[in-house]
Design an enzyme around this catalytic site. Structure first.
Site, PDB file in Angstrom:
ATOM      1  N   GLY A 178       0.858  -1.201   0.000  1.00 54.02           N
ATOM      2  CA  GLY A 178       0.000   0.000   0.000  1.00 54.02           C
ATOM      3  C   GLY A 178       0.886   1.239   0.000  1.00 54.02           C
ATOM      4  CG  ASP A 229      -6.988  -7.096  -3.010  1.00 54.89           C
ATOM      5  OD1 ASP A 229      -6.599  -6.765  -1.866  1.00 54.89           O
ATOM      6  OD2 ASP A 229      -8.183  -7.306  -3.287  1.00 54.89           O
ATOM      7  CG  MET A 230      -3.607  -5.212   1.184  1.00 52.11           C
ATOM      8  SD  MET A 230      -2.918  -3.731   1.944  1.00 52.11           S
ATOM      9  CE  MET A 230      -4.423  -2.837   2.345  1.00 52.11           C
ATOM     10  CE  LYS A 243       4.659   7.203   5.070  1.00 51.71           C
ATOM     11  NZ  LYS A 243       3.439   7.960   4.671  1.00 51.71           N
ATOM     12  CG  HIS A 247      -4.344   4.426   9.937  1.00 51.79           C
ATOM     13  ND1 HIS A 247      -4.282   5.782  10.187  1.00 51.79           N
ATOM     14  CD2 HIS A 247      -4.292   4.286   8.582  1.00 51.79           C
ATOM     15  CE1 HIS A 247      -4.220   6.428   9.032  1.00 51.79           C
ATOM     16  NE2 HIS A 247      -4.209   5.553   8.051  1.00 51.79           N
TER      17      HIS A 247
END
Ligand SMILES: C[S@@+](CC[C@H](N)C(=O)[O-])C[C@H]1O[C@@H](n2cnc3c(N)ncnc32)[C@H](O)[C@@H]1O
Length: 337
Positions: A178, A229-230, A243, A247
């Protein structure tokens, strides 16, 4: 400030950020410069109503972003400079995203979400989650990506500071999951010339090659951009960094991402989670406000270092340590295979 003044200051916080947003959106900071210019000239250049524009510029002056003289001439201040499109570390993208119409609209759902126990403001407003919305809305996506690069220019320095003195000699291939347009990863490649890297991202974010950092930072020969796509699979590497990724997601979704990385990591195998870490109750901290933004914008949350360690353990990793940037605004939780 008295308690009354402090509370009033909070009540009117949104006025300030919306005045700032209007200035950025209308291009004021790209039109005004160090040489004072009359309001009528600026309004003409930007195609604005001169008398309403004057009131906006005066308010921007009151916020310290423009400087006004007695003849309604305006020049830019050092703080206003940070909002120019061509400022090297511009904050413009953050303003356009966080005070723009989409994110503005989310906040009205905050009280009802908390009453209903359902964290879904983006769904309530747009019937899609934030990344699906970005995928299908080009204008929003462009603003989102500009904002991420804008955030990154600040946060990359915090990450590099937090990792100062870290022994990178055992790491050869770092993947930024990402990783946006690659600002953080490319900065690591610049600082550690033995590293090669992969930025893993959604196709829509990296398909415009013009916007990617690798060429701009001169590390194109060591940096690869991979679309995917992770939640399915990530590229293989011996270290990963994320990073402001976890969240965005719920605990279950984070464990899925961390497990997918665990499956692909080789050698010693390291993962770095870079986030705002929530400190204890005694400390006021930006992360506690950002957490409410995450509540509005995603299924995610800001977490304590212990909560990230717990997610790592649930995905098979061993928690190693937490490093902090001297600013205290970013922490890096390290896990090993
Ligand atoms: C909050 S942004 C952070 C970007 C970057 N790491 C940074 O700090 O500037 C989250 C990023 O995750 C990416 N992303 C969202 N869902 C993803 C997925 N399923 N697979 C890969 N990347 C994804 C988004 O495109 C976005 O760039």
């Amino acid at each position: 400030m008295t308690d009354r003044e402090k509370t009033l200051d909070i009540i009117f916080g949104r006025w300030r950020s919306q005045i700032l947003y209007a200035g950025v959106k209308l291009g004021v900071f790209d039109c005004v410069n160090a040489v004072p210019k009359n309001v009528s000239e600026i309004a003409k250049q930007l195609n604005l109503d001169s008398s309403l524009a004057y009131r906006l510029f005066r308010a921007l002056g009151s916020l310290g972003l423009l400087k006004e003289d007695a003849n309604r001439n305006f020049s830019i201040t050092a703080q206003g400079d940070l909002l120019r499109k061509d400022y090297p570390q511009t904050l413009r993208g953050i303003v356009l995203l966080e005070e723009g119409e989409e994110h503005y609209a989310l906040w009205k759902h905050l009280p009802s979400m908390i009453m209903d126990g359902k964290q879904n403001a983006f769904l309530r407003e747009y019937s899609k989650n934030i990344f699906e919305y970005a995928d299908s809305n080009l204008a929003y996506r462009e603003v989102f990506n500009q904002a991420m690069s804008s955030y990154s220019t600040i946060q990359t320095a915090w990450v590099l500071d937090a990792l100062e003195g870290y022994d990178f000699s055992k790491i050869h291939h770092m993947c930024d999951v990402g990783g946006g347009q690659g600002h953080l990863l490319c900065s690591l490649l610049v600082k550690y010339p033995h590293l090669k890297g992969t930025v893993f991202e959604l196709d829509t974010v990296i398909k415009n090659r013009e916007l990617l950092w690798a060429r701009k930072m001169g590390v194109e020969d060591r940096c690869t951009y991979v679309a995917g796509d992770m939640f399915d699979e990530v590229p293989a590497a011996d270290a990963y960094i994320m990073k402001m990724i976890l969240h965005d997601w719920s605990d279950e979704e984070c464990v899925k991402i961390l497990s997918n990385i665990y499956r692909q990591v080789y050698n010693v195998g390291t993962v770095f989670i870079a986030e705002h870490m929530v400190p204890g109750p005694e400390k006021p901290h930006f992360s506690k406000l950002f957490d409410i933004h995450m509540m509005c914008a995603s299924s995610g949350r800001e977490r304590t270092a212990e909560e990230y360690a717990d997610l790592l353990n649930k995905a098979g990793w061993k928690y190693s340590k937490t490093l902090h940037s001297p600013s205290g605004l970013m922490g890096i939780v390290e896990g090993n295979k």
